[in-house]
Design a protein around this motif. Sequence first.
Motif, PDB file in Angstrom:
ATOM      1  N   ALA A 123       0.731  -1.249   0.065  1.00 31.08           N
ATOM      2  CA  ALA A 123      -0.024   0.169   0.099  1.00 31.08           C
ATOM      3  C   ALA A 123       0.778   1.259  -0.038  1.00 31.08           C
ATOM      4  CB  ALA A 123      -0.812  -0.102   1.164  1.00 31.08           C
ATOM      5  N   LEU A 124       2.042   1.274   0.841  1.00 31.84           N
ATOM      6  CA  LEU A 124       2.797   2.368   0.878  1.00 31.84           C
ATOM      7  C   LEU A 124       3.481   2.757  -0.441  1.00 31.84           C
ATOM      8  CD1 LEU A 124       4.212   4.624   2.420  1.00 31.84           C
ATOM      9  CD2 LEU A 124       5.812   3.019   3.128  1.00 31.84           C
ATOM     10  N   CYS A 125       3.824   1.627  -1.167  1.00 33.78           N
ATOM     11  CA  CYS A 125       4.588   1.662  -2.440  1.00 33.78           C
ATOM     12  C   CYS A 125       3.647   2.557  -3.461  1.00 33.78           C
ATOM     13  CB  CYS A 125       5.195   0.416  -2.915  1.00 33.78           C
ATOM     14  SG  CYS A 125       5.864   0.330  -4.664  1.00 33.78           S
ATOM     15  N   LYS A 126       2.413   1.954  -3.653  1.00 38.36           N
ATOM     16  CA  LYS A 126       1.301   2.413  -4.597  1.00 38.36           C
ATOM     17  C   LYS A 126       1.156   3.840  -4.175  1.00 38.36           C
ATOM     18  CE  LYS A 126      -0.525  -2.044  -5.371  1.00 38.36           C
ATOM     19  NZ  LYS A 126      -1.598  -3.037  -5.019  1.00 38.36           N
ATOM     20  N   GLU A 127       1.181   4.326  -3.056  1.00 31.36           N
ATOM     21  CA  GLU A 127       0.681   5.621  -2.450  1.00 31.36           C
ATOM     22  C   GLU A 127       1.697   6.600  -2.898  1.00 31.36           C
ATOM     23  OE1 GLU A 127      -1.612   8.783  -0.979  1.00 31.36           O
ATOM     24  OE2 GLU A 127      -2.180   6.536  -1.745  1.00 31.36           O
ATOM     25  N   ILE A 128       3.227   6.140  -2.785  1.00 35.58           N
ATOM     26  CA  ILE A 128       4.256   7.153  -3.026  1.00 35.58           C
ATOM     27  C   ILE A 128       4.258   7.197  -4.675  1.00 35.58           C
ATOM     28  CG2 ILE A 128       6.719   7.046  -3.473  1.00 35.58           C
ATOM     29  CD1 ILE A 128       6.941   5.722  -0.702  1.00 35.58           C
ATOM     30  N   TYR A 129       3.982   5.989  -5.416  1.00 34.57           N
ATOM     31  CA  TYR A 129       3.769   6.123  -7.039  1.00 34.57           C
ATOM     32  C   TYR A 129       2.656   7.153  -7.351  1.00 34.57           C
ATOM     33  CZ  TYR A 129       7.022   2.702  -8.868  1.00 34.57           C
ATOM     34  OH  TYR A 129       7.978   1.976  -8.991  1.00 34.57           O
ATOM     35  N   ARG A 130       1.599   7.161  -6.575  1.00 33.62           N
ATOM     36  CA  ARG A 130       0.437   8.047  -7.030  1.00 33.62           C
ATOM     37  C   ARG A 130       0.729   9.318  -6.679  1.00 33.62           C
ATOM     38  NH1 ARG A 130      -3.873  10.684  -4.838  1.00 33.62           N
ATOM     39  NH2 ARG A 130      -3.234  10.514  -2.726  1.00 33.62           N
ATOM     40  N   ARG A 131       1.261   9.904  -5.265  1.00 37.02           N
ATOM     41  CA  ARG A 131       1.445  11.064  -4.997  1.00 37.02           C
ATOM     42  C   ARG A 131       2.800  11.644  -5.926  1.00 37.02           C
ATOM     43  NH1 ARG A 131       0.254  12.473   1.114  1.00 37.02           N
ATOM     44  NH2 ARG A 131      -1.347  11.014   1.458  1.00 37.02           N
ATOM     45  N   ALA A 132       3.649  10.846  -5.999  1.00 38.74           N
ATOM     46  CA  ALA A 132       4.990  11.326  -6.882  1.00 38.74           C
ATOM     47  C   ALA A 132       4.469  11.335  -8.517  1.00 38.74           C
ATOM     48  CB  ALA A 132       6.045  10.591  -6.419  1.00 38.74           C
ATOM     49  N   GLY A 133       3.688  10.795  -8.631  1.00 36.79           N
ATOM     50  CA  GLY A 133       3.169  10.818 -10.346  1.00 36.79           C
ATOM     51  C   GLY A 133       4.113  10.114 -11.058  1.00 36.79           C
ATOM     52  N   LEU A 134       4.451   8.970 -10.411  1.00 36.97           N
ATOM     53  CA  LEU A 134       5.336   8.172 -11.334  1.00 36.97           C
ATOM     54  C   LEU A 134       4.456   6.684 -11.981  1.00 36.97           C
ATOM     55  CD1 LEU A 134       7.751   7.203  -8.406  1.00 36.97           C
ATOM     56  CD2 LEU A 134       8.249   8.688 -10.225  1.00 36.97           C
ATOM     57  N   ASP A 135       5.000   6.508 -13.306  1.00 41.81           N
ATOM     58  CA  ASP A 135       4.335   5.650 -14.124  1.00 41.81           C
ATOM     59  C   ASP A 135       5.339   4.218 -14.426  1.00 41.81           C
ATOM     60  OD1 ASP A 135       3.654   4.106 -16.650  1.00 41.81           O
ATOM     61  OD2 ASP A 135       2.215   5.943 -17.041  1.00 41.81           O
ATOM     62  N   ARG A 136       4.676   3.157 -13.829  1.00 48.61           N
ATOM     63  CA  ARG A 136       5.458   1.951 -13.721  1.00 48.61           C
ATOM     64  C   ARG A 136       5.909   1.635 -15.083  1.00 48.61           C
ATOM     65  NH1 ARG A 136       7.687  -0.374  -9.446  1.00 48.61           N
ATOM     66  NH2 ARG A 136       8.010  -2.514  -9.360  1.00 48.61           N
ATOM     67  N   SER A 137       5.057   1.869 -16.035  1.00 48.92           N
ATOM     68  CA  SER A 137       5.571   1.339 -17.645  1.00 48.92           C
ATOM     69  C   SER A 137       6.574   2.339 -18.065  1.00 48.92           C
ATOM     70  CB  SER A 137       4.210   1.577 -18.416  1.00 48.92           C
ATOM     71  OG  SER A 137       3.598   2.799 -18.608  1.00 48.92           O
ATOM     72  N   GLU A 138       6.593   3.549 -17.588  1.00 52.24           N
ATOM     73  CA  GLU A 138       7.530   4.426 -18.180  1.00 52.24           C
ATOM     74  C   GLU A 138       8.912   4.162 -17.571  1.00 52.24           C
ATOM     75  OE1 GLU A 138       7.598   6.966 -20.515  1.00 52.24           O
ATOM     76  OE2 GLU A 138       5.447   5.977 -21.174  1.00 52.24           O
ATOM     77  N   LEU A 139       8.794   3.624 -16.342  1.00 52.75           N
ATOM     78  CA  LEU A 139      10.101   3.404 -15.593  1.00 52.75           C
ATOM     79  C   LEU A 139      10.763   2.078 -16.463  1.00 52.75           C
ATOM     80  CD1 LEU A 139       9.149   3.924 -11.890  1.00 52.75           C
ATOM     81  CD2 LEU A 139      10.582   5.417 -13.151  1.00 52.75           C
TER      82      LEU A 139
END
Length: 416
Positions: free
Chosen positions: A46-62
């Motif tokens: 849950a923490l990992c997903k929330e960090i991605y959401r707030r930081a605007g990170l896109d897994r596919s782009e990474l």
Amino acid sequence: MEKHYVRIISDDMDNYFDLVYNDIFKMKADVLVFSDTPPFMKKKGALCKEIYRRAGLDRSELHKNRDKLLTAQQDDLYLFVTEGEKIGYKWLFHINVPDYFKNNWGENKQLVNCYKLALQGARELDAESIVFPLLGTGSSDYSFDSVEAYDIVSSYINDRMGLDFHITGITLAINDRTLYDKLRRFEKFRREFILRRRWELESVMLFDGDTGPGFYYPLRSSDLSEIDRSRMYREFERSEQKREQGYKRICQDIKDQRQKYLRQNPQKTDKDFSMQMISDVINEWLRAPKEDYTGSHYERRKRSLSDLAEMICAVPSTVTTLSLGKGKFPSRDLLIALAIAMKLDYEERIRFILYRNEDEIYPHGTKEEVIEGILSEYKDLPDYNSVNQKLYDMTGTTIRKQPGEKSKQRDKEKGL
């Protein structure tokens, strides 16, 4: 950013990190480290997903740009770096933290290596401050025990900080007040356990002269043998269970007292019982001599209700009426304030507050949890003003509303 490190008591040495009760999303630092899988794998937690959401990170782009990412590897650990400005950090360190299988595969060492790799990466980026949640302690069946994980990381940082790293702002952030207070209790328990174990070993050496190959002398947690460390964890959990059982016993004692009182006084009510018990505690406190009596000519030798009221900024008649078992039913905040002002110990304090209603939970809510956390930090019971000021510094609230607080709030809302 100004260099600093915060030291708190642990074992026989100072901590080279700050253990804080805080939300990582309300903090700022050069680096935030968190548990994540490599870009080609599905993210979890849950923490990992929330960090991605707030930081605007896109897994596919990474995943597409993985060759451009700053990375570091050590054994089976993989760390990659992204920007974290949107959530208050220069860099985000994503690191694959191992699952826990009872340390059958050396998971404790792997967990240490997670912190080691992150600190090495921070040093290479010239970072001055780094924030860690307690890695590996999620809610899955394969998470590390929080106390053991804390013992592992705190021991490692304290052992190696002066030798391997030059980062002075290391913070372990805990966003669960109950866990934070438990870890602070563990620090105290660990220190006492090591001192006790050292005394036992000194006794063996003194009487038996045993200083052979099997002899060791622990100065800190990392010096303990595996058997002693396991024993320390078990004894701490037993002390925590005893603490919980003590709370339940207090609640049951009050229920029994209440039932007996109502049987003997059929004309009385639950409120009458509560008021009588609260009154009894206040009057017992009154009968004790003043702690700070100096013997000066005009000084009162005995405690007084007016002094008690003044301590908590209450109207004297409020406390006087309460001591007579009369008046309005006291608020919970008033009882907490009185308990602290009278310097009731932990069990007495819980009992006094729950006389209002033993089915209520204490502490309940952030403010009460913070209050108990503050009280637990003192070796001797502190005065009311010290606790109240520390609570205000930490949360912006006071134990109970102060005179004029409502009018000040209304003036603020009116723009006066």
